[in-house]
Motif scaffolding. Structure first.
Motif, mmCIF file in Angstrom:
data_model
loop_
_atom_site.group_PDB
_atom_site.id
_atom_site.type_symbol
_atom_site.label_atom_id
_atom_site.label_comp_id
_atom_site.label_asym_id
_atom_site.label_seq_id
_atom_site.Cartn_x
_atom_site.Cartn_y
_atom_site.Cartn_z
ATOM 1 N N HIS A 158 -59.810 -102.582 40.340
ATOM 2 C CA HIS A 158 -59.796 -102.076 38.972
ATOM 3 C C HIS A 158 -60.824 -100.951 38.902
ATOM 4 C CE1 HIS A 158 -58.188 -106.020 36.965
ATOM 5 N NE2 HIS A 158 -57.716 -105.867 38.193
ATOM 6 N N ALA A 202 -58.492 -94.811 28.592
ATOM 7 C CA ALA A 202 -57.856 -94.993 29.907
ATOM 8 C C ALA A 202 -56.846 -93.886 30.231
ATOM 9 C CB ALA A 202 -57.188 -96.362 29.967
ATOM 10 N N HIS A 216 -54.656 -104.479 20.921
ATOM 11 C CA HIS A 216 -56.065 -104.386 21.306
ATOM 12 C C HIS A 216 -56.943 -104.553 20.060
ATOM 13 C CE1 HIS A 216 -59.822 -102.395 22.617
ATOM 14 N NE2 HIS A 216 -59.504 -102.943 23.767
ATOM 15 N N LEU A 260 -58.464 -98.480 33.847
ATOM 16 C CA LEU A 260 -58.857 -99.032 32.548
ATOM 17 C C LEU A 260 -59.961 -98.216 31.906
ATOM 18 C CD1 LEU A 260 -59.272 -102.329 34.363
ATOM 19 C CD2 LEU A 260 -57.700 -102.180 32.428
ATOM 20 N N ARG A 261 -60.073 -98.379 30.605
ATOM 21 C CA ARG A 261 -61.258 -97.841 29.940
ATOM 22 C C ARG A 261 -62.447 -98.756 30.210
ATOM 23 N NH1 ARG A 261 -62.305 -98.443 23.614
ATOM 24 N NH2 ARG A 261 -62.830 -100.506 24.405
ATOM 25 N N GLY A 262 -62.250 -100.070 30.012
ATOM 26 C CA GLY A 262 -63.339 -101.027 30.179
ATOM 27 C C GLY A 262 -64.137 -101.194 28.910
ATOM 28 N N ASP A 263 -65.024 -102.177 28.933
ATOM 29 C CA ASP A 263 -65.954 -102.423 27.829
ATOM 30 C C ASP A 263 -67.336 -102.445 28.441
ATOM 31 O OD1 ASP A 263 -64.027 -102.929 25.742
ATOM 32 O OD2 ASP A 263 -63.564 -104.781 26.810
ATOM 33 N N ASP A 291 -51.591 -98.531 18.491
ATOM 34 C CA ASP A 291 -51.879 -99.093 19.818
ATOM 35 C C ASP A 291 -50.725 -98.797 20.788
ATOM 36 O OD1 ASP A 291 -53.889 -100.335 21.297
ATOM 37 O OD2 ASP A 291 -52.940 -102.307 21.165
ATOM 38 N N LYS A 295 -50.861 -93.466 28.122
ATOM 39 C CA LYS A 295 -51.179 -93.837 29.521
ATOM 40 C C LYS A 295 -49.929 -93.737 30.393
ATOM 41 C CE LYS A 295 -53.185 -97.908 28.261
ATOM 42 N NZ LYS A 295 -54.104 -99.073 28.250
ATOM 43 N N ASN A 347 -50.909 -95.251 21.768
ATOM 44 C CA ASN A 347 -51.952 -95.052 22.783
ATOM 45 C C ASN A 347 -51.526 -95.594 24.142
ATOM 46 O OD1 ASN A 347 -53.677 -93.753 21.020
ATOM 47 N ND2 ASN A 347 -54.518 -95.679 20.253
ATOM 48 N N TYR A 377 -51.196 -104.649 25.624
ATOM 49 C CA TYR A 377 -51.675 -105.705 24.726
ATOM 50 C C TYR A 377 -50.564 -106.160 23.775
ATOM 51 C CZ TYR A 377 -56.043 -104.048 26.586
ATOM 52 O OH TYR A 377 -57.044 -103.703 27.458
ATOM 53 N N THR A 393 -61.556 -107.122 39.650
ATOM 54 C CA THR A 393 -62.115 -106.468 38.462
ATOM 55 C C THR A 393 -63.365 -105.656 38.809
ATOM 56 O OG1 THR A 393 -63.449 -108.376 37.828
ATOM 57 C CG2 THR A 393 -61.219 -108.267 36.935
ATOM 58 N N TYR A 394 -63.725 -104.800 37.870
ATOM 59 C CA TYR A 394 -64.871 -103.891 38.033
ATOM 60 C C TYR A 394 -65.588 -103.808 36.698
ATOM 61 C CZ TYR A 394 -67.360 -99.516 38.978
ATOM 62 O OH TYR A 394 -68.331 -98.564 39.157
HETATM 63 P P1 FAD Z 1 -57.470 -97.941 26.384
HETATM 64 O O1 FAD Z 1 -56.071 -97.882 26.806
HETATM 65 O O2 FAD Z 1 -58.289 -96.696 26.486
HETATM 66 O O3 FAD Z 1 -57.486 -98.481 24.878
HETATM 67 C C1 FAD Z 1 -58.707 -98.886 24.258
HETATM 68 C C2 FAD Z 1 -58.574 -98.788 22.732
HETATM 69 O O4 FAD Z 1 -58.589 -97.426 22.334
HETATM 70 C C3 FAD Z 1 -57.282 -99.359 22.148
HETATM 71 O O5 FAD Z 1 -57.592 -99.896 20.893
HETATM 72 C C4 FAD Z 1 -56.371 -98.156 22.024
HETATM 73 O O6 FAD Z 1 -55.410 -98.304 20.976
HETATM 74 C C5 FAD Z 1 -57.377 -97.048 21.691
HETATM 75 N N1 FAD Z 1 -56.990 -95.762 22.300
HETATM 76 C C6 FAD Z 1 -56.518 -95.574 23.542
HETATM 77 N N2 FAD Z 1 -56.318 -94.263 23.800
HETATM 78 C C7 FAD Z 1 -56.682 -93.618 22.694
HETATM 79 C C8 FAD Z 1 -56.723 -92.257 22.345
HETATM 80 N N3 FAD Z 1 -56.365 -91.297 23.239
HETATM 81 N N4 FAD Z 1 -57.170 -91.917 21.106
HETATM 82 C C9 FAD Z 1 -57.556 -92.868 20.230
HETATM 83 N N5 FAD Z 1 -57.539 -94.196 20.500
HETATM 84 C C10 FAD Z 1 -57.123 -94.558 21.718
HETATM 85 N N6 FAD Z 1 -62.419 -104.513 31.639
HETATM 86 C C11 FAD Z 1 -63.377 -104.190 32.538
HETATM 87 O O7 FAD Z 1 -64.475 -103.774 32.148
HETATM 88 N N7 FAD Z 1 -63.154 -104.317 33.886
HETATM 89 C C12 FAD Z 1 -61.968 -104.742 34.396
HETATM 90 O O8 FAD Z 1 -61.803 -104.837 35.597
HETATM 91 C C13 FAD Z 1 -60.919 -105.081 33.469
HETATM 92 N N8 FAD Z 1 -59.683 -105.465 33.894
HETATM 93 C C14 FAD Z 1 -58.671 -105.660 32.977
HETATM 94 C C15 FAD Z 1 -57.379 -105.939 33.444
HETATM 95 C C16 FAD Z 1 -56.327 -106.120 32.545
HETATM 96 C C17 FAD Z 1 -54.946 -106.398 33.087
HETATM 97 C C18 FAD Z 1 -56.572 -106.051 31.147
HETATM 98 C C19 FAD Z 1 -55.451 -106.278 30.165
HETATM 99 C C20 FAD Z 1 -57.843 -105.775 30.681
HETATM 100 C C21 FAD Z 1 -58.907 -105.561 31.588
HETATM 101 N N9 FAD Z 1 -60.196 -105.245 31.165
HETATM 102 C C22 FAD Z 1 -61.193 -104.941 32.076
HETATM 103 C C23 FAD Z 1 -60.506 -105.196 29.731
HETATM 104 C C24 FAD Z 1 -60.279 -103.772 29.156
HETATM 105 O O9 FAD Z 1 -61.114 -102.868 29.814
HETATM 106 C C25 FAD Z 1 -60.590 -103.821 27.667
HETATM 107 O O10 FAD Z 1 -59.557 -104.507 26.995
HETATM 108 C C26 FAD Z 1 -60.890 -102.492 27.020
HETATM 109 O O11 FAD Z 1 -61.395 -102.746 25.713
HETATM 110 C C27 FAD Z 1 -59.686 -101.570 26.883
HETATM 111 O O12 FAD Z 1 -59.316 -101.035 28.079
HETATM 112 P P2 FAD Z 1 -57.939 -100.195 28.176
HETATM 113 O O13 FAD Z 1 -57.873 -99.649 29.533
HETATM 114 O O14 FAD Z 1 -56.822 -100.996 27.674
HETATM 115 O O15 FAD Z 1 -58.302 -99.033 27.135
#
Ligand code: FAD
Length: 286
Positions: free
Chosen positions: A71, A119, A145, A100-103, A154, A161, A157, A141, A43-44
């Motif tokens: 990641h 992401a 999410h 990932l997008r991340g938090d 969701d 990706k 979205n 998810y 993870t990152y």
């Molecule tokens: P996204 O796919 O961007 O989605 C985020 C939210 O935005 C969702 O609600 C989606 O519906 C919405 N959305 C997406 N695209 C759009 C768009 N174009 N327009 C409008 N809304 C949109 N976090 C970390 O910080 N570091 C890690 O290493 C890490 N590893 C993970 C590994 C796995 C397998 C998983 C499942 C999660 C991990 N996470 C990690 C947590 C993750 O970063 C969070 O769940 C974060 O809130 C969402 O990341 P995502 O890449 O799914 O985002």
């Protein structure tokens, strides 16, 4: 669905904060690597909060000759930062990433300064700049999410990706097997055909699991929560019950055709290896 030999079994690690944690991780990896999973991911922290520690962990894994998928979390970073990280990984022979997008950690209000909002934009960037160099995994998810406007939005979205060029997805952990199969079916209906590998969180510590689950929107079904709460501080009882629950979950997923399993090891070898052995998973994924 998937024939058994195409399935992918992988392990996730997090970068330790201390030297002692790093020593524990090395020991855990040594044991986990004995079953030769397809790859380890690391993870990152979004915004670069674990950058050096993730680099250190990934470098060590590569020195052991282990296929490693770092990641990449894009929120709060600009293109130049992400490009530099990616080039660093390419120099280490890395060909697989989890995009990932991340938090952002609370207090790090840099979200507005980053180049990427979601992401799918990171996947676009990776494909534009690095073509097919990487096998790209993205997050999925089955229970949706927590920030998604609706279940349908969701999945829309998630599809962005996939359309941007993801090769496979790893799910958030879940304990409702029906949620996974309903999600997989809906994806298939919408023409999403990439492998969606269930993320598996072994149950070893109830308080930690409850905290994580509230934060990431994973549901612990009431009957499991109640049973775990009933064990109080009895760690052994929690582990034994948790093992049975997760073993049953994995078995149903594999029987139903899931394309592999991605274990959130939490840097511990024993809970994951016990599941691996009792599931009779393949001894060599490489
Ligand atoms: P996204 O796919 O961007 O989605 C985020 C939210 O935005 C969702 O609600 C989606 O519906 C919405 N959305 C997406 N695209 C759009 C768009 N174009 N327009 C409008 N809304 C949109 N976090 C970390 O910080 N570091 C890690 O290493 C890490 N590893 C993970 C590994 C796995 C397998 C998983 C499942 C999660 C991990 N996470 C990690 C947590 C993750 O970063 C969070 O769940 C974060 O809130 C969402 O990341 P995502 O890449 O799914 O985002």
């Amino acid at each position: 669905m998937n024939s058994p030999d195409q399935r992918t079994f992988s392990f996730e690690l997090f970068p330790p904060k201390t030297d002692e944690g790093m020593d524990k991780l090395k020991l855990a990896v040594e044991r986990l690597n004995a079953v030769r999973p397809r790859y380890f991911s690391c993870t990152y922290g979004a915004g670069g909060s674990t950058r050096e520690r993730t680099f250190q962990t990934v470098s060590w894994l590569r020195e052991q000759g282990i296929e490693t998928a770092p990641h990449l979390a894009c929120i709060g970073s600009d293109k130049d930062e992400i490009r530099a990280i990616v080039r660093h990984y390419i120099e280490q022979g890395i060909t697989r990433v989890v995009a990932l997008r991340g938090d952002l950690p609370s207090g790090m209000g840099r979200a507005g300064l980053g180049t990427f909002r979601y992401a799918n934009e990171l996947v676009d960037f990776l494909r534009e700049e690095f073509a097919d160099h990487f096998h790209i995994e993205v997050a999925a998810y089955p229970e949706f999410h927590p920030q998604a406007a609706s279940a349908g939005a969701d999945i829309d979205n998630f599809k962005r990706k996939v359309d941007a060029g993801a090769d496979a997805a790893i799910t958030q952990y879940f304990y409702n097997v029906d949620a996974y199969f309903a999600f997989a079916e809906e994806c298939e209906r919408r023409g999403i055909t990439l492998p969606i590998v269930p993320g598996i969180m072994p149950i070893t510590n109830y308080n930690q699991l409850a905290r994580f689950s509230d934060a990431c929107g994973a549901e612990i079904p009431r009957w499991i929560r109640k049973r775990l709460e009933g064990f109080g501080d009895d760690r052994e009882a929690i582990k034994a019950f948790g093992h049975d629950v997760v073993l049953g979950l994995c078995q149903r997923l594999l029987d139903g055709g899931a394309p592999g399993l991605h274990f959130y090891t939490m840097n511990q070898s024993a809970p994951t290896l016990k599941l691996w052995t009792e599931l009779g998973l393949p001894g060599d994924q490489r």
